[in-house]
Write an enzyme that holds these catalytic residues in place. Structure first.
Site, mmCIF file in Angstrom:
data_model
loop_
_atom_site.group_PDB
_atom_site.id
_atom_site.type_symbol
_atom_site.label_atom_id
_atom_site.label_comp_id
_atom_site.label_asym_id
_atom_site.label_seq_id
_atom_site.Cartn_x
_atom_site.Cartn_y
_atom_site.Cartn_z
ATOM 1 N N GLU A 260 22.852 10.853 -10.901
ATOM 2 C CA GLU A 260 23.994 9.943 -10.826
ATOM 3 C C GLU A 260 24.971 10.381 -9.741
ATOM 4 O OE1 GLU A 260 24.354 7.013 -12.528
ATOM 5 O OE2 GLU A 260 22.290 7.485 -13.064
ATOM 6 N N TRP B 186 23.524 9.154 -6.539
ATOM 7 C CA TRP B 186 23.783 7.710 -6.403
ATOM 8 C C TRP B 186 25.195 7.495 -5.845
ATOM 9 C CZ3 TRP B 186 21.553 3.150 -6.189
ATOM 10 C CH2 TRP B 186 20.304 2.941 -6.779
ATOM 11 N N TRP C 138 26.909 -19.949 -5.264
ATOM 12 C CA TRP C 138 27.751 -19.250 -6.221
ATOM 13 C C TRP C 138 28.879 -20.157 -6.703
ATOM 14 C CZ3 TRP C 138 25.434 -15.181 -7.923
ATOM 15 C CH2 TRP C 138 24.685 -14.351 -7.073
ATOM 16 N N ASN D 189 29.118 2.760 -18.464
ATOM 17 C CA ASN D 189 28.339 2.341 -17.290
ATOM 18 C C ASN D 189 27.227 1.358 -17.632
ATOM 19 O OD1 ASN D 189 27.833 2.657 -14.362
ATOM 20 N ND2 ASN D 189 25.850 3.394 -15.082
ATOM 21 N N TRP E 146 29.774 -12.908 -7.388
ATOM 22 C CA TRP E 146 29.906 -11.498 -7.744
ATOM 23 C C TRP E 146 31.204 -10.885 -7.222
ATOM 24 C CZ3 TRP E 146 30.182 -8.212 -3.526
ATOM 25 C CH2 TRP E 146 29.716 -8.718 -2.302
ATOM 26 N N TRP F 35 28.077 -3.867 -8.297
ATOM 27 C CA TRP F 35 28.102 -5.326 -8.371
ATOM 28 C C TRP F 35 27.001 -5.951 -7.525
ATOM 29 C CZ3 TRP F 35 30.110 -8.925 -11.428
ATOM 30 C CH2 TRP F 35 31.042 -8.504 -12.371
#
Length: 490
Positions: free
Chosen positions: A282, A285, A314, A349, A367, A390
Site C-alpha cells: 500500500e 501504491w 457522464w 479504504n 467521477w 477515483w
C-alpha cells in the site's frame, strides 16, 4: 550566550506539507549549515481553491502549533505568515527576506502542478534578492522520475512499477534522518499569532503532533500489522493504520513508515510476513500515484488519464448526487460509508472503492464530482491518492479496474460486513434487522423503518454502464455516445 539577530545571517526553513522535525531533509540540511529560523505560510484562499476540507485545514493548523513546540526545543523560532494564494507567497516571502538578514532558504519539493509552480516563482524571487536556496526530495521514498521502463518512459501499470521500484529501492530510496541537534538560542521569538482559534474540529479523533503519529505507527506495528492482510477490508474492525491524515500533513514521512515496516519484515519489500508485505504494498501504491502527478500533470487538472473516457456521457444528476453524499441511496453499505465520512472526516479504504464505483458505475455521475466531494470532506485529503482512487474506480485512469468489473454493493456488504456491524453503527435505523436483511432491506422493511428505497436498480445500471464503455471501446463518436442518453435509460 544568545546569538544576536542583527549581527548574523541565518538560514530560513520554509515548511510546507512536511510539518515535522524528524526525518525532514530540508530542515536537517538547514540546521547543519548554520543558524536557522523557520517559517510557515498559511494560504487560506488556496485551500478554498483546492477544496481542502475544514477537518484537514484544522489538522494542518494544529500540527503547525505542535511543530512550533518541537522547534522551540531546538531553539528554532517559527514565524507563521499569511498569504491568500500560492501566487502571493513570493511577495510575502520576499518582504520577510527584505526585513531579515537571510543567508539561504531551504525547502522540500512538492509535486502537484500548482505547488511546483509556486516553488518556481519562489526561486525566481530568491534570485532577484540574490538569496541562495536548497530544495530537497522528501514526499516519496524514491524521487519521481527515477523509476523508468527500458524505453526510459514512466510506468502506467502498477505491477511493473512495483517490480522496478523494488529493484531500485536499495540505491535510490533516501535515507532516514534523525532530529537535528539543538542550536544556540535566538533573540528572535516564535510568532504564530496568525493561526486562527477555530482549529479544534475533530481534534479528539485526529490529535496533532509527531508523537501522536509515531504512537499510531508503533501501535499498528505492535498490534495489527500482522493481521492487516486478513482484516484490512473489514470496516467494522480497527485493522488499518489510520496514518493517512498524518502523512497528508507531513507529521510523519513515508520513509519513516516504510523503514519501520521493513525492520519488522527483515528488510523484505515483497516477501516475509504477508500482513507486513501487504501494508508495504500500500505504501508503494502511494508512491506510484505521486510519481504519476509529475509524469502526467494533467491529472492535477481534472483530466482523465484515458482521454477518450471524456466522451462518455457522464451525468450531473444533482438529486442523486445529493442522495449519495447524504447517505440515503437505499444501499446500506454505501449509506453507512458516506455517513462515516460525514461523521469522522475519514472513510475506510474498501468503502472508498465501493462508494466511488457506485457513484460512477451505478449512477454514472462524473467521477470528478465525487473526487472533489471527497477532498471537501476528508481529513486525509491527498490529491495523488484521491485522484488515483477515483480514476481507478471510474475506469478512466492509469492501471484502472476494467470497466466491466463493477462492485455489487450488496455482495460487498455481505462479504466484508458479514453481520452488519458497520452498517448498524452508521445507519442505526436498520440496527434491529437480522444479519441477512440488513444488507438490503425489503421494501416493506425499508418503509417501516423510514429508510429510502434503492435509487437505482443494480442490474440495469451495470448493464447500461457496460454498454456505454463497450461502445466507447469501439470508437463511437461523441455525438453517438451522447445520443444514447435519449434512448436508453438506467
Amino acid at each position: 550566550m544568545h546569538q544576536s539577530s542583527s549581527s548574523i545571517k541565518y538560514n530560513i526553513m520554509w515548511f510546507r506539507s512536511d510539518l515535522r522535525v524528524y526525518d525532514n531533509p530540508a530542515f536537517f540540511a538547514a540546521m547543519s549549515q548554520g543558524p536557522t529560523i523557520a517559517i510557515y505560510i498559511m494560504t487560506e484562499g488556496q485551500w478554498q481553491i483546492h477544496g481542502i476540507s475544514p477537518a484537514k485545514r484544522a489538522l494542518i493548523l494544529r500540527q503547525v502549533k505542535s511543530l512550533c513546540d518541537e522547534l522551540e526545543k531546538l531553539h528554532v523560532p517559527l514565524i507563521v505568515l499569511s498569504a491568500d494564494t500560492f501566487k502571493d507567497i513570493p511577495d510575502v516571502l520576499g518582504e520577510f527576506i527584505e526585513e531579515h538578514p537571510v543567508k539561504r532558504v531551504f525547502f522540500n519539493n512538492e509535486y502537484e502542478v500548482n505547488e511546483q509552480a509556486c516553488s518556481q516563482q519562489v526561486l525566481a524571487r530568491l534570485d532577484k534578492h540574490c538569496i541562495s536556496h536548497s530544495n530537497y526530495h522528501d514526499a516519496c521514498l524514491i524521487e519521481p522520475g527515477l523509476i523508468r521502463n527500458k524505453q526510459g518512459e514512466p510506468y502506467k501499470v502498477y505491477s511493473a512499477f512495483k517490480r522496478t521500484y523494488i529493484q531500485a529501492f536499495s540505491y535510490h530510496a533516501r535515507s532516514i534522518l534523525n532530529r537535528p541537534e539543538a542550536q544556540r538560542p535566538f533573540r528572535i521569538k516564535s510568532d504564530i499569532t496568525a493561526i486562527p482559534e477555530d482549529i479544534e474540529l475533530h481534534s479528539k479523533r485526529w490529535p496533532a503532533g509527531e508523537e501522536e503519529a509515531h504512537d499510531r505507527l508503533n501501535r499498528f506495528l505492535d498490534e495489527r500489522i500482522k493481521q492487516y492482510k486478513s482484516k484490512r477490508d473489514i470496516p467494522s474492525e480497527d485493522a488499518t493504520s489510520q496514518l493517512s491524515p498524518y502523512l497528508a500533513v507531513g507529521a510523519i514521512s513515508s520513509t519513516q513508515c516504510m523503514q519501520a515496516a521493513l525492520s519488522l519484515n527483515h528488510g523484505s519489500l515483497s516477501e516475509g510476513h504477508q500482513g507486513i508485505a501487504t501494508w508495504i504494498n500500500e505504501l508503494i501504491w502511494r508512491e506510484f500515484y505521486k510519481h504519476l502527478l509529475v509524469d502526467f500533470p494533467d491529472l492535477c487538472r481534472f483530466k482523465p488519464f484515458k482521454p477518450e473516457t471524456d466522451r462518455l456521457p457522464w451525468k450531473h444528476d444533482s438529486e442523486r448526487f445529493e442522495a449519495w453524499k447524504e447517505g440515503r441511496t437505499g444501499f446500506p453499505i454505501v449509506d453507512a460509508a458516506m455517513r462515516q465520512l460525514k461523521a469522522t472526516a475519514w472513510m475506510h479504504n474498501r468503502l472508498r472503492m465501493v462508494v466511488a464505483m457506485f457513484l460512477c458505475k451505478h449512477l454514472f455521475i462524473d467521477w470528478r464530482l465525487g473526487e472533489a466531494y471527497f477532498m471537501s470532506q476528508l481529513v486525509d485529503g491527498d490529491l495523488a491518492a484521491n485522484n488515483g482512487g477515483w480514476q481507478w474506480s471510474a475506469s478512466t485512469g492509469v492501471d484502472a479496474v476494467p470497466y466491466f468489473r463493477i462492485f455489487n454493493p450488496v455482495r460487498q456488504s455481505q462479504r466484508f460486513d458479514v453481520q452488519g456491524d458497520f452498517i448498524r453503527r452508521y445507519v442505526p435505523e436498520l440496527s434491529r434487522l437480522d444479519d441477512k436483511s440488513i444488507h438490503m432491506p425489503s421494501a416493506q422493511q425499508a418503509n417501516s423503518l423510514a429508510y429510502p428505497l434503492p435509487i437505482v436498480d443494480h442490474a440495469q445500471a451495470v448493464a447500461q454502464t457496460k454498454l456505454w464503455f463497450k461502445r466507447l471501446s469501439k470508437t463511437e463518436t461523441e455525438h453517438d455516445l451522447f445520443s444514447l442518453m435519449e434512448h436508453e435509460s438506467v
